[in-house]
Design a protein around this motif. Structure first.
Motif, PDB file in Angstrom:
ATOM      1  N   MET A 105      11.353   9.014   3.789  1.00  0.00           N
ATOM      2  CA  MET A 105      11.123   7.678   4.170  1.00  0.00           C
ATOM      3  C   MET A 105       8.995   7.000   3.734  1.00  0.00           C
ATOM      4  O   MET A 105       8.424   8.599   4.465  1.00  0.00           O
ATOM      5  N   PHE A 106       9.222   6.641   3.438  1.00  0.00           N
ATOM      6  CA  PHE A 106       7.199   6.044   3.398  1.00  0.00           C
ATOM      7  C   PHE A 106       7.781   4.465   3.742  1.00  0.00           C
ATOM      8  O   PHE A 106       8.062   4.236   3.552  1.00  0.00           O
ATOM      9  N   TYR A 107       6.144   4.381   4.245  1.00  0.00           N
ATOM     10  CA  TYR A 107       6.638   3.315   5.705  1.00  0.00           C
ATOM     11  C   TYR A 107       4.933   2.736   5.655  1.00  0.00           C
ATOM     12  O   TYR A 107       3.837   3.585   5.155  1.00  0.00           O
ATOM     13  N   GLY A 108       4.381   2.342   5.823  1.00  0.00           N
ATOM     14  CA  GLY A 108       3.259   1.744   5.393  1.00  0.00           C
ATOM     15  C   GLY A 108       3.133  -0.143   5.331  1.00  0.00           C
ATOM     16  O   GLY A 108       4.514  -1.486   5.554  1.00  0.00           O
ATOM     17  N   PRO A 109       1.799  -1.173   5.103  1.00  0.00           N
ATOM     18  CA  PRO A 109       2.306  -1.841   5.699  1.00  0.00           C
ATOM     19  C   PRO A 109       2.222  -2.655   3.622  1.00  0.00           C
ATOM     20  O   PRO A 109       1.868  -1.667   3.501  1.00  0.00           O
ATOM     21  N   PRO A 160      16.062   6.117  10.609  1.00  0.00           N
ATOM     22  CA  PRO A 160      14.393   5.811  11.134  1.00  0.00           C
ATOM     23  C   PRO A 160      13.976   4.306  10.377  1.00  0.00           C
ATOM     24  O   PRO A 160      12.785   3.768  10.913  1.00  0.00           O
ATOM     25  N   ALA A 213       1.159  -0.859   0.038  1.00  0.00           N
ATOM     26  CA  ALA A 213       0.125  -0.033   0.218  1.00  0.00           C
ATOM     27  C   ALA A 213       0.910   1.212  -0.034  1.00  0.00           C
ATOM     28  O   ALA A 213       0.503   2.657  -0.049  1.00  0.00           O
ATOM     29  N   ILE A 214       1.864   1.083   0.001  1.00  0.00           N
ATOM     30  CA  ILE A 214       3.116   2.165   0.408  1.00  0.00           C
ATOM     31  C   ILE A 214       2.922   2.884  -1.085  1.00  0.00           C
ATOM     32  O   ILE A 214       3.605   2.461  -2.168  1.00  0.00           O
ATOM     33  N   PRO A 215       2.492   3.959  -1.028  1.00  0.00           N
ATOM     34  CA  PRO A 215       3.185   4.592  -2.224  1.00  0.00           C
ATOM     35  C   PRO A 215       4.483   4.846  -2.569  1.00  0.00           C
ATOM     36  O   PRO A 215       5.143   6.004  -1.602  1.00  0.00           O
TER      37      PRO A 215
END
Lengths: 435, 435
Positions: free
Chosen positions: A301-305, A279, A135-137
């Motif tokens: 930084m791009f973070y997610g499931p 991070p 899902a992380i763009p």
């Protein structure tokens, strides 16, 4: 509102069924956002007669004839995965004028240029946000947001299974085998975890990220790949003593010659120690994150499931709306950008840092001999820590952390150390990143 | 390669000069990525004769006649800021067929719909990634990546100055005034810090984020705004005792009625305590981050530098490449999406949680009276902690954390507590988020 757009879905597993549900349940919102209804005209599956109570669509939409289905669609969503028949279906779809949204990292990393060329030839979109980090763009930010900047380095935690395993090893102190079993029991690892733990999945994503970051074609077989099967509880403990943590990283790095001109790219997947203050170190459980260093933007930084039906479906649907809008408004999204055409350097030429733990004799002259092995290979030492082992009077542990040097020189140093008469054993070595 | 595209730059301050340098220094790369050279045809400034040694362009490009300049451009980059003359220049540019890239959060938050309408009328692009959170790609992910999903909530640290001040107050224990002076000395706060510390800057960004997240027009004067000037060292200490940290948050929330149908949006900027385990808590110094909760995607976070010439320039140039590609390929990017048209609810109707610290008499019956004040206002208590104050035999401190309740009910509770005979003082109250 324009005439409906015909959407074909290939595959109805965890991701496919989530996409189908969203197309039905959120039909009104999606129509308002696109400017036209998205009409699901068929779902290609291997067994169309199998009951699928969790997919609230007319059972007549299921078909085993994917080839016919893709010929009449405006937008084809490919979530089958794998190389065949996904490649042929995508190419057929484009040939018949459909834009394609795919989550297929393996195919993109193996044969992206063929797909890009077909998209360009037929004037259709090829979108694949879901192929990297769920899902992380990250694909769109790389292709579009950062396209006016120069990316230096990408460090990604792009495989949830291995992050889950390494995180649990860090918090529990347990070993690899035991932790993988736990991950399997909890559904975080497959019965055959090879694709994850050996780094194949991360390598495909690294190839895609490097291609985007450096405007250069990188295929998955050009990615240096080491998995986490050799990471021991002792390695994790050694990292902890360094106030660091072990992560499986997908690393994409731009190399420059002495004049500062880009000269190549290093693309690799391997375990590495990173400081807990970085991070990426706080990315826990099965989460994913991509850390990007760019000339002007600095550190992002791009973070997610990174996986799962609904998160992946979110990324797929964002792409579906984008390509659907292009069909209504004319034009298309970004095409392949491979103009920089930089060579992919071998792992030996990649600049890395090493953490090396040695069991040595505790007597004068040992450190000099060890330091000599580093110097002989042109490797500069950053820190050395010596500790007398409690269980033996005359044995000690040496922990060395190096400065950046070509990986080949570091490997040669480890080999040289192994042969030293004062060194009992190279207990462990691991690369260090993010410092 | 197509014919060059004519680019006009409005403003040559910190961001503008970084953009100008990038257009010159990275001209070849930008041309390869766009498919045409970006030709800088003029830079509108107030004083065109002023020497600008850090901007390596033909001095003849500087002009005070912005109005004429924008009429002959393909792409106009507006980095003047403020409402006038930026608005008129953007409208003139669009009328004459230029696509516009702007970093102007104030204008977008005050009068976005007028700009959107002009872009639609003239078939040009309006892009503004740099208006929110500097280099962090957040506008594009909200407009495009998450457009197939349903965003529930956005929590943003979108003002670097206030984050720097609150972070320093947390690490040093110092008070607000002292810390702002330090921030000014280090260049993190303006001589007149009002726009930052009173939350005006964050409110404009909250309006933009809410508009994108909820497909609803939100203007900055609809955003409930409280700054950080009232945040005391005692508040920060109280947060620390809760294993929390105080952040100035831009909060955009979707409200639903009992049937689950969206019924309104809450958009607000105020200091709040968030647990140290929340990903936003680790956003230090002047960094920005936006945390997004969506139905399918789950929890995402976007992190990076929120201001500065080069980071903002990175976002501007990504947009420039995007709109330039659209001019070559036909089509355009996303337009305003305001179909949901939800009401913006008043702060009193927003559901929040409170942390309240009371100085009370230490005798039986006090807690019952205090708890009664909460109950009378329909506020449910989550935890109460009582501590006898060291300096007095008969005084105690009560710390209450509530469950979610309408902000009006919580305010009324604080008023009621103030009037209680057993309560000496409501020492502090602050909202709690991110739990």
């Amino acid at each position: 509102m324009s005439a409906p757009l015909k959407v074909a879905l290939l595959g109805c597993g965890v991701v496919g069924s989530s996409v189908a549900r969203a197309l039905v349940d959120n039909g009104d919102d999606l129509a308002a956002r696109v400017g036209a209804r998205l009409e699901l005209i068929g779902i290609a599956v291997r067994r169309p007669d199998r009951p699928r109570p969790d997919v609230p669509v007319d059972p007549g939409l299921f078909t085993s004839d994917a080839d016919t289905l893709v010929r009449s669609a405006d937008v084809v969503i490919e979530v089958i995965g794998g190389i065949d028949p996904a490649r042929e279906l995508i190419l057929t779809a484009m040939k018949h004028g459909a834009s394609v949204v795919t989550a297929n990292k393996a195919l993109l990393a193996e044969d992206g240029p063929t797909l890009y060329a077909a998209a360009a030839e037929h004037g259709v979109d090829l979108y694949y946000e879901a192929a990297v980090a769920g899902a992380i763009p990250i694909v769109r930010p790389m292709r579009e947001s950062l396209v006016g900047d120069d990316v230096h380095r990408v460090l990604g935690i792009v495989n949830g299974t291995t992050n889950f395993v390494l995180d649990k090893m860090d918090t529990t102190g347990a070993g690899f085998a035991e932790t993988v079993e736990q991950a399997q029991a909890l559904g975080y690892a497959e019965a055959d975890p090879t694709a994850d733990v050996e780094g194949f999945d991360a390598a495909a994503k690294a190839a895609i990220l490097a291609s985007l970051a450096f405007h250069t074609r990188v295929a998955s077989d050009q990615v240096h790949r080491e998995g986490i099967t050799e990471v021991s509880a002792a390695d994790v403990r050694a990292a902890r003593e360094m106030d660091s943590v072990v992560k499986l990283l997908a690393i994409c790095e731009l190399l420059r010659d002495e004049s500062g001109t880009p000269s190549g790219v290093s693309v690799r997947v391997h375990p590495a120690m990173i400081p807990r203050s970085h991070p990426l170190a706080s990315v826990r459980d099965a989460y994913n994150a991509v850390f990007v260093e760019a000339a002007a933007a600095g550190e992002l930084m791009f973070y997610g499931p990174g996986a799962g039906g609904d998160p992946t479906s979110s990324a797929v649907l964002g792409d579906v709306v984008a390509v659907a809008r292009h069909r209504l408004a004319g034009g298309h999204g970004p095409v392949e950008s491979a103009y920089a055409d930089l060579p992919v350097v071998s792992m030996g030429d990649a600049a890395t840092r090493y953490h090396i733990s040695l069991a040595v004799a505790d007597r004068p002259g040992v450190l000099a001999q060890v330091a000599g092995a580093f110097a002989d290979n042109g490797v500069s030492i950053e820190t050395v820590r010596q500790r007398v082992l409690e269980d033996g009077a005359s044995r000690a542990e040496l922990v060395v952390v190096t400065h950046r040097a070509p990986d080949a020189a570091l490997r040669a140093t480890v080999d040289a150390l192994t042969g030293l008469e004062t060194v009992d054993e190279v207990v462990s070595w691991m690369r260090v990143e993010g410092a």
